[in-house]
Design a protein around this motif. Structure first.
Motif, PDB file in Angstrom:
ATOM      1  N   LYS A   1       0.832  -1.206   0.000  1.00  0.00           N
ATOM      2  CA  LYS A   1       0.000   0.000   0.000  1.00  0.00           C
ATOM      3  C   LYS A   1       0.867   1.256   0.000  1.00  0.00           C
ATOM      4  O   LYS A   1       0.604   2.212   0.729  1.00  0.00           O
ATOM      5  CB  LYS A   1      -0.954  -0.012   1.193  1.00  0.00           C
ATOM      6  CG  LYS A   1      -2.083  -1.024   1.059  1.00  0.00           C
ATOM      7  CD  LYS A   1      -3.174  -0.773   2.090  1.00  0.00           C
ATOM      8  CE  LYS A   1      -4.430  -1.557   1.759  1.00  0.00           C
ATOM      9  NZ  LYS A   1      -5.548  -1.240   2.688  1.00  0.00           N
ATOM     10  N   GLN A   2       1.878   1.237  -0.822  1.00  0.00           N
ATOM     11  CA  GLN A   2       2.823   2.357  -0.879  1.00  0.00           C
ATOM     12  C   GLN A   2       2.129   3.646  -1.324  1.00  0.00           C
ATOM     13  O   GLN A   2       1.222   3.612  -2.173  1.00  0.00           O
ATOM     14  CB  GLN A   2       3.963   2.018  -1.847  1.00  0.00           C
ATOM     15  CG  GLN A   2       5.140   2.985  -1.819  1.00  0.00           C
ATOM     16  CD  GLN A   2       5.836   2.985  -0.472  1.00  0.00           C
ATOM     17  OE1 GLN A   2       5.534   3.817   0.390  1.00  0.00           O
ATOM     18  NE2 GLN A   2       6.747   2.042  -0.264  1.00  0.00           N
ATOM     19  N   ASP A   3       2.551   4.762  -0.763  1.00  0.00           N
ATOM     20  CA  ASP A   3       2.058   6.066  -1.208  1.00  0.00           C
ATOM     21  C   ASP A   3       2.291   6.203  -2.717  1.00  0.00           C
ATOM     22  O   ASP A   3       3.376   5.898  -3.220  1.00  0.00           O
ATOM     23  CB  ASP A   3       2.812   7.164  -0.457  1.00  0.00           C
ATOM     24  CG  ASP A   3       2.444   8.545  -0.933  1.00  0.00           C
ATOM     25  OD1 ASP A   3       1.541   9.147  -0.353  1.00  0.00           O
ATOM     26  OD2 ASP A   3       3.084   9.030  -1.906  1.00  0.00           O
ATOM     27  N   PRO A   4       1.285   6.651  -3.484  1.00  0.00           N
ATOM     28  CA  PRO A   4       1.423   6.717  -4.949  1.00  0.00           C
ATOM     29  C   PRO A   4       2.607   7.567  -5.415  1.00  0.00           C
ATOM     30  O   PRO A   4       3.304   7.195  -6.372  1.00  0.00           O
ATOM     31  CB  PRO A   4       0.091   7.329  -5.401  1.00  0.00           C
ATOM     32  CG  PRO A   4      -0.877   6.972  -4.321  1.00  0.00           C
ATOM     33  CD  PRO A   4      -0.087   7.006  -3.050  1.00  0.00           C
ATOM     34  N   GLY A   5       2.829   8.699  -4.754  1.00  0.00           N
ATOM     35  CA  GLY A   5       3.967   9.536  -5.139  1.00  0.00           C
ATOM     36  C   GLY A   5       5.290   8.837  -4.894  1.00  0.00           C
ATOM     37  O   GLY A   5       6.218   8.906  -5.721  1.00  0.00           O
ATOM     38  N   ALA A   6       5.396   8.156  -3.763  1.00  0.00           N
ATOM     39  CA  ALA A   6       6.614   7.402  -3.458  1.00  0.00           C
ATOM     40  C   ALA A   6       6.794   6.251  -4.427  1.00  0.00           C
ATOM     41  O   ALA A   6       7.910   5.982  -4.901  1.00  0.00           O
ATOM     42  CB  ALA A   6       6.554   6.888  -2.020  1.00  0.00           C
ATOM     43  N   LEU A   7       5.694   5.567  -4.756  1.00  0.00           N
ATOM     44  CA  LEU A   7       5.766   4.431  -5.681  1.00  0.00           C
ATOM     45  C   LEU A   7       6.265   4.875  -7.050  1.00  0.00           C
ATOM     46  O   LEU A   7       7.075   4.182  -7.689  1.00  0.00           O
ATOM     47  CB  LEU A   7       4.394   3.773  -5.796  1.00  0.00           C
ATOM     48  CG  LEU A   7       4.309   2.554  -6.710  1.00  0.00           C
ATOM     49  CD1 LEU A   7       5.264   1.456  -6.259  1.00  0.00           C
ATOM     50  CD2 LEU A   7       2.873   2.015  -6.753  1.00  0.00           C
ATOM     51  N   ALA A   8       5.826   6.038  -7.491  1.00  0.00           N
ATOM     52  CA  ALA A   8       6.283   6.546  -8.791  1.00  0.00           C
ATOM     53  C   ALA A   8       7.792   6.759  -8.786  1.00  0.00           C
ATOM     54  O   ALA A   8       8.484   6.440  -9.763  1.00  0.00           O
ATOM     55  CB  ALA A   8       5.556   7.852  -9.126  1.00  0.00           C
ATOM     56  N   VAL A   9       8.312   7.276  -7.691  1.00  0.00           N
ATOM     57  CA  VAL A   9       9.762   7.483  -7.563  1.00  0.00           C
ATOM     58  C   VAL A   9      10.487   6.143  -7.601  1.00  0.00           C
ATOM     59  O   VAL A   9      11.511   5.986  -8.283  1.00  0.00           O
ATOM     60  CB  VAL A   9      10.088   8.246  -6.260  1.00  0.00           C
ATOM     61  CG1 VAL A   9      11.601   8.264  -6.013  1.00  0.00           C
ATOM     62  CG2 VAL A   9       9.537   9.666  -6.315  1.00  0.00           C
ATOM     63  N   LEU A  10       9.980   5.173  -6.870  1.00  0.00           N
ATOM     64  CA  LEU A  10      10.623   3.858  -6.821  1.00  0.00           C
ATOM     65  C   LEU A  10      10.590   3.179  -8.190  1.00  0.00           C
ATOM     66  O   LEU A  10      11.586   2.558  -8.609  1.00  0.00           O
ATOM     67  CB  LEU A  10       9.927   2.975  -5.785  1.00  0.00           C
ATOM     68  CG  LEU A  10       9.973   3.465  -4.334  1.00  0.00           C
ATOM     69  CD1 LEU A  10       9.159   2.543  -3.430  1.00  0.00           C
ATOM     70  CD2 LEU A  10      11.407   3.568  -3.839  1.00  0.00           C
ATOM     71  N   MET A  11       9.481   3.304  -8.901  1.00  0.00           N
ATOM     72  CA  MET A  11       9.380   2.709 -10.237  1.00  0.00           C
ATOM     73  C   MET A  11      10.390   3.336 -11.186  1.00  0.00           C
ATOM     74  O   MET A  11      11.050   2.633 -11.973  1.00  0.00           O
ATOM     75  CB  MET A  11       7.959   2.887 -10.772  1.00  0.00           C
ATOM     76  CG  MET A  11       6.917   2.066 -10.026  1.00  0.00           C
ATOM     77  SD  MET A  11       5.211   2.396 -10.562  1.00  0.00           S
ATOM     78  CE  MET A  11       5.232   1.693 -12.207  1.00  0.00           C
ATOM     79  N   GLN A  12      10.535   4.650 -11.101  1.00  0.00           N
ATOM     80  CA  GLN A  12      11.501   5.335 -11.965  1.00  0.00           C
ATOM     81  C   GLN A  12      12.922   4.889 -11.641  1.00  0.00           C
ATOM     82  O   GLN A  12      13.729   4.635 -12.545  1.00  0.00           O
ATOM     83  CB  GLN A  12      11.376   6.850 -11.789  1.00  0.00           C
ATOM     84  CG  GLN A  12      12.370   7.633 -12.646  1.00  0.00           C
ATOM     85  CD  GLN A  12      12.249   9.141 -12.452  1.00  0.00           C
ATOM     86  OE1 GLN A  12      11.319   9.626 -11.821  1.00  0.00           O
ATOM     87  NE2 GLN A  12      13.197   9.877 -12.987  1.00  0.00           N
ATOM     88  N   HIS A  13      13.220   4.773 -10.354  1.00  0.00           N
ATOM     89  CA  HIS A  13      14.571   4.379  -9.951  1.00  0.00           C
ATOM     90  C   HIS A  13      14.864   2.944 -10.390  1.00  0.00           C
ATOM     91  O   HIS A  13      15.985   2.642 -10.829  1.00  0.00           O
ATOM     92  CB  HIS A  13      14.734   4.513  -8.431  1.00  0.00           C
ATOM     93  CG  HIS A  13      16.157   4.632  -7.995  1.00  0.00           C
ATOM     94  ND1 HIS A  13      16.838   5.830  -7.976  1.00  0.00           N
ATOM     95  CD2 HIS A  13      17.049   3.698  -7.599  1.00  0.00           C
ATOM     96  CE1 HIS A  13      18.070   5.622  -7.562  1.00  0.00           C
ATOM     97  NE2 HIS A  13      18.230   4.336  -7.321  1.00  0.00           N
TER      98      HIS A  13
END
Length: 426
Positions: free
Chosen positions: A199-211
């Motif tokens: 249930k990761q925060d959507p903004g944080a998840l976007a950063v992780l996906m990019q990385h």
């Protein structure tokens, strides 16, 4: 040098280095022969749930017969909790011997103008200890952030785990979830298997996906929608996931999702040759325990100790209390001034019949009278207590034998009050 002197030496180091970076820990470990290069790791970063996920993963690996090191931060009751092998803390003698070994190198660096910070020293001691113990694998929890955390000195781990990311340590990591996620994502090295909180925060998840895309890493996101939670109690939870049923002792819905991260991490390790049977996975999860994580210390009244101190931790704690049904609740609260005081009080206060503010033995603590004043905005009956025994008595008096006393706000408070709460007599 005796154990007390060893601890005094560790704590005498500056809390933080003069500037962020891995250069100091790299040099210190190089002087020690780079013990970390002879170890295998699961590396765990995040804001909330790091310790719980680390402990659950390690419990499964130990159940499967692997000699498993655990590095956690911070400790609750005893400094030696930071370094464990197969659930046993490092002995006082072993820690003392390691400090005697490492101290001359720290002083050598100091003489050359390189100041080793406390956590860098602790990390170096842990790496030496885990190598000395010939660990098969180490579950390594990040201290703060990730990118410049001294644990990030390791080579690519077998798995990197990112738990729930939210606002905490904002003065160091940034004041948005996305900025903090950049720091946490710093543990993701090239071609790494990365397990993310379901249930990761959507903004944080976007950063992780990019990385992950930039580093050629694989992101594994457990399916929150496929979880069936069968029961949530103060003594643990039962849930179904992936066609299997599990029980965990760690209470609260958020711990179910932390367990998913542990399960998926074990799946990654199975694909890399670790022999873990399904029965061992289930037993390991069921046996995992961690102090001050919705920990029941007394049953009538139910006294629960929780280290929640940031916004998401406060929300998770409130949700866990809600899950227990309609019951009278009183809170004993102590907090550091820099933490999200109003957020925690606004989440917990409306649930409480009474709140008791206490002091914490820390120079950064918010005084009990100031805390009581702030709490009065959310709870009609707010009081301050000058000692912990009186605080617990006032809370228990407000709820009776069938009620709940929740102690929360700081891990520093948890460390000081836990034994007192365990010894409570009605």
């Amino acid at each position: 040098m005796n154990y007390r002197q060893a601890l005094e030496y560790i704590h005498s180091q500056k809390r933080f280095g003069p500037k962020p970076g891995l250069e100091r820990i790299q040099k210190l470990l190089s002087l020690l022969g780079n013990p970390q290069d002879r170890l295998r790791f699961v590396h765990v970063a995040g804001t909330n749930g790091k310790g719980s996920t680390t402990v659950m993963t390690a419990s499964v690996l130990q159940e499967a017969g692997y000699k498993t090191g655990v590095f956690i931060s911070p400790y609750v009751l005893d400094f030696r909790e930071r370094m464990q092998v197969d659930r046993e803390m490092i002995s006082e003698a072993d820690l003392t011997q390691l400090v005697e070994r490492v101290r001359p190198l720290v002083e050598q660096m100091r003489a050359g103008g390189e100041i080793v910070a406390e956590f860098e020293l602790v990390t170096a001691l842990a790496m030496c200890y885990f190598e000395q113990q010939r660990c098969d694998i180490v579950c390594l929890e990040v201290g703060i952030g990730g990118r410049f955390d001294s644990t990030n000195v390791i080579a690519p781990p077998l798995a990197a785990v990112i738990t729930a990311i939210s606002l905490d340590h904002t003065q160091m990591l940034g004041d948005t979830v996305e900025q903090i996620a950049v720091e946490k994502a710093g543990i993701i090295k090239r071609n790494t298997d990365v397990v993310c909180y379901a249930k990761q925060d959507p903004g944080a998840l976007a950063v992780l996906m990019q990385h992950c895309a930039e580093t050629g890493s694989r992101l594994i996101l457990p399916s929150a929608g496929s979880v069936e939670i069968k029961s949530l109690t103060a003594f643990g939870s039962d849930f179904a996931y992936g066609g299997e049923e599990y029980h965990i002792r760690l209470a609260g819905e958020h711990q179910v999702y932390n367990a998913l991260s542990a399960i998926e991490t074990i799946r990654v390790l199975q694909n890399k040759g670790f022999a873990v049977r399904e029965e061992q996975l289930k037993n390991g999860l069921a046996n995992a325990k961690f102090p001050a994580r919705f920990e029941v210390l007394h049953e009538r009244p139910m006294i629960i100790l929780d280290g929640a101190h940031n916004p998401d931790g406060a929300k998770a704690l409130a949700a866990a209390l809600h899950s227990l049904g309609k019951v009278r609740i009183a809170a004993v609260v102590g907090m550091l001034a820099e933490k999200a005081v109003d957020t925690l009080l606004s989440e917990i206060g409306p649930l409480c019949t009474r709140m008791i503010a206490v002091d914490i033995d820390n120079p950064r603590a918010l005084g009990r009278d100031a805390l009581c004043t702030e709490a009065s905005a959310y709870c009609a009956d707010c009081r301050s207590a000058s000692d912990y025994i009186e605080a617990i008595r006032l809370a228990a008096e407000a709820v009776g034998e069938d009620g709940i006393v929740i102690i929360c706000g700081s891990l520093y408070l948890a460390a000081d009050i836990r034994e007192i709460a365990l010894a409570y007599k009605n």
